[in-house]
Scaffold this active site. Structure first.
Site, mmCIF file in Angstrom:
data_model
loop_
_atom_site.group_PDB
_atom_site.id
_atom_site.type_symbol
_atom_site.label_atom_id
_atom_site.label_comp_id
_atom_site.label_asym_id
_atom_site.label_seq_id
_atom_site.Cartn_x
_atom_site.Cartn_y
_atom_site.Cartn_z
ATOM 1 N N VAL A 60 0.725 -1.171 0.203
ATOM 2 C CA VAL A 60 0.135 -0.007 -0.087
ATOM 3 C C VAL A 60 0.861 1.173 0.243
ATOM 4 C CG1 VAL A 60 -0.241 0.299 2.491
ATOM 5 C CG2 VAL A 60 -2.248 1.057 0.908
ATOM 6 N N TYR A 61 2.185 1.292 0.276
ATOM 7 C CA TYR A 61 2.753 2.543 0.329
ATOM 8 C C TYR A 61 3.093 2.815 -0.971
ATOM 9 C CZ TYR A 61 4.545 1.017 4.889
ATOM 10 O OH TYR A 61 4.901 0.574 6.329
ATOM 11 N N SER A 62 2.456 4.170 -1.169
ATOM 12 C CA SER A 62 2.264 4.765 -2.643
ATOM 13 C C SER A 62 1.658 3.803 -3.664
ATOM 14 C CB SER A 62 3.738 5.314 -3.104
ATOM 15 O OG SER A 62 3.889 6.436 -2.033
ATOM 16 N N PHE A 63 0.671 2.875 -2.979
ATOM 17 C CA PHE A 63 0.076 1.921 -4.005
ATOM 18 C C PHE A 63 1.130 1.232 -4.938
ATOM 19 C CE2 PHE A 63 -3.042 5.375 -3.001
ATOM 20 C CZ PHE A 63 -3.931 4.515 -2.381
#
Length: 340
Positions: A60-63
């Site tokens: 999920v970090y910066s998708f």
């Protein structure tokens, strides 16, 4: 750099772990950092040269950008992937659809494959659930994580942000059914927020589960650059203040850390990190940075030593208020501690 066993395994991880939330900079993660490939390569090189072998990211970090940048950096700097321990996570939304989040078999299997592709690797060393999913049966989640381990796509599994009862229930289910067990918990812990010591840390010690610490500087508050009563104008606290803590108590702790750091020729951030490294339950402390100087400063925390008197002073100013049943048990069972 020292290396610790991760929980009850034979896997050795560096006591400092490189966090990658600053890699990328999309959506809600923009205030954290927006580092591009060149900057990521430089931070990765600095960390590995200092002895770091542990890298933590999340889908999920910066998708997905963080994973992509991490995987490419490993190739760009020419490090042997097998010398690294790569950790990533699954749970949070990765799209608008109803099945694009959570810990269902469908979502976990899709995201495991997607993470492998973004990281440009054949296996994930530590695959962690990012939180507890109240909609998915725990059994379903643990069964599919076990399948990933058996398939070879994942080496170990870990958890993050769980209550003690949720973690213990998971461990018991896995043991009873002869499944892969969570070997680590990634959790928020700092000298300004010691709530983990009530239930979670005793559990981790008892069950030999490793502890990975996220946000060890309390979202930057323990970096030493913030002053009591002043709202932050820049940095992580300005745009991404997700840490809930008693800020007045944190500044009381900083009042002790500042002169101690000056006397040691160190920084407040280094002392805050070093305090965690002196806690028995801690396997690895996750550090992240936007700038090379921040990373270099944090890496130097491994060289900080405390006297017993200094540790006692820090413990006193940061200690928890006793809550029930701790204050009852302390009185009732005081003569039983240390016996047997």
């Amino acid at each position: 750099m020292r290396y610790n066993l991760l929980g009850n395994t034979g896997l050795k991880v560096s006591e400092l772990c490189l966090g990658t939330m600053t890699f990328g900079g999309t959506g809600r993660f923009a205030p954290i950092g927006n580092l591009g490939q060149e900057s990521v390569d430089g931070l990765m090189r600095t960390a590995i040269d200092a002895g770091v072998n542990f890298i933590d990211t999340a889908n999920v970090y910066s998708f997905g950008q963080s994973e992509e940048l991490t995987g490419q950096a490993i190739r760009n700097i020419g490090v042997n992937r097998d010398e690294l321990v790569i950790a990533t996570k699954v749970f949070r939304p990765m799209g608008p659809g109803p099945n694009n989040q959570g810990l269902s078999r469908k979502h976990i299997m899709q995201q495991a494959d997607a993470s492998l592709k973004r990281l440009q690797t054949d296996y994930i060393d530590l695959y962690q659930i990012h939180a507890f999913d109240p909609l998915t049966p725990l059994e379903e989640t643990l069964d599919v994580l076990n399948d990933l381990v058996r398939s070879g796509k994942v080496r170990y599994i870990g958890a993050s942000n769980l209550f003690a009862w949720q973690l213990m229930k998971s461990l018991c289910y896995s043991q009873h059914n002869h499944l892969a067990k969570f070997v680590s918990l990634q959790a928020y812990y700092s000298i300004a927020s010691r709530e983990m010591e009530r239930e979670l840390i005793p559990l981790l010690n008892d069950q030999q589960v490793g502890l990975m610490v996220w946000s060890p500087l309390a979202g930057g508050l323990l970096s030493g650059k913030y002053k009591r009563g002043q709202a932050p104008e820049e940095g992580r606290l300005a745009g991404f203040d997700i840490i809930q803590l008693n800020k007045e108590k944190a500044f009381d702790i900083l009042d002790v850390l500042h002169p101690m750091a000056e006397a040691k020729g160190a920084t407040v951030a280094q002392l805050s990190l070093a305090w965690l490294l002196h806690q028995r339950a801690v396997s690895s402390v996750i550090i992240g940075a936007n700038k090379p100087a921040q990373l270099t400063d944090n890496l130097a925390a491994v060289n900080v030593q405390f006297t017993p008197e200094e540790l006692q002073q820090l413990d006193k100013v940061s200690q928890l208020t006793k809550e029930y049943p701790a204050w009852v048990l302390e009185n009732v069972a005081a003569d039983r501690v240390g016996q047997g």
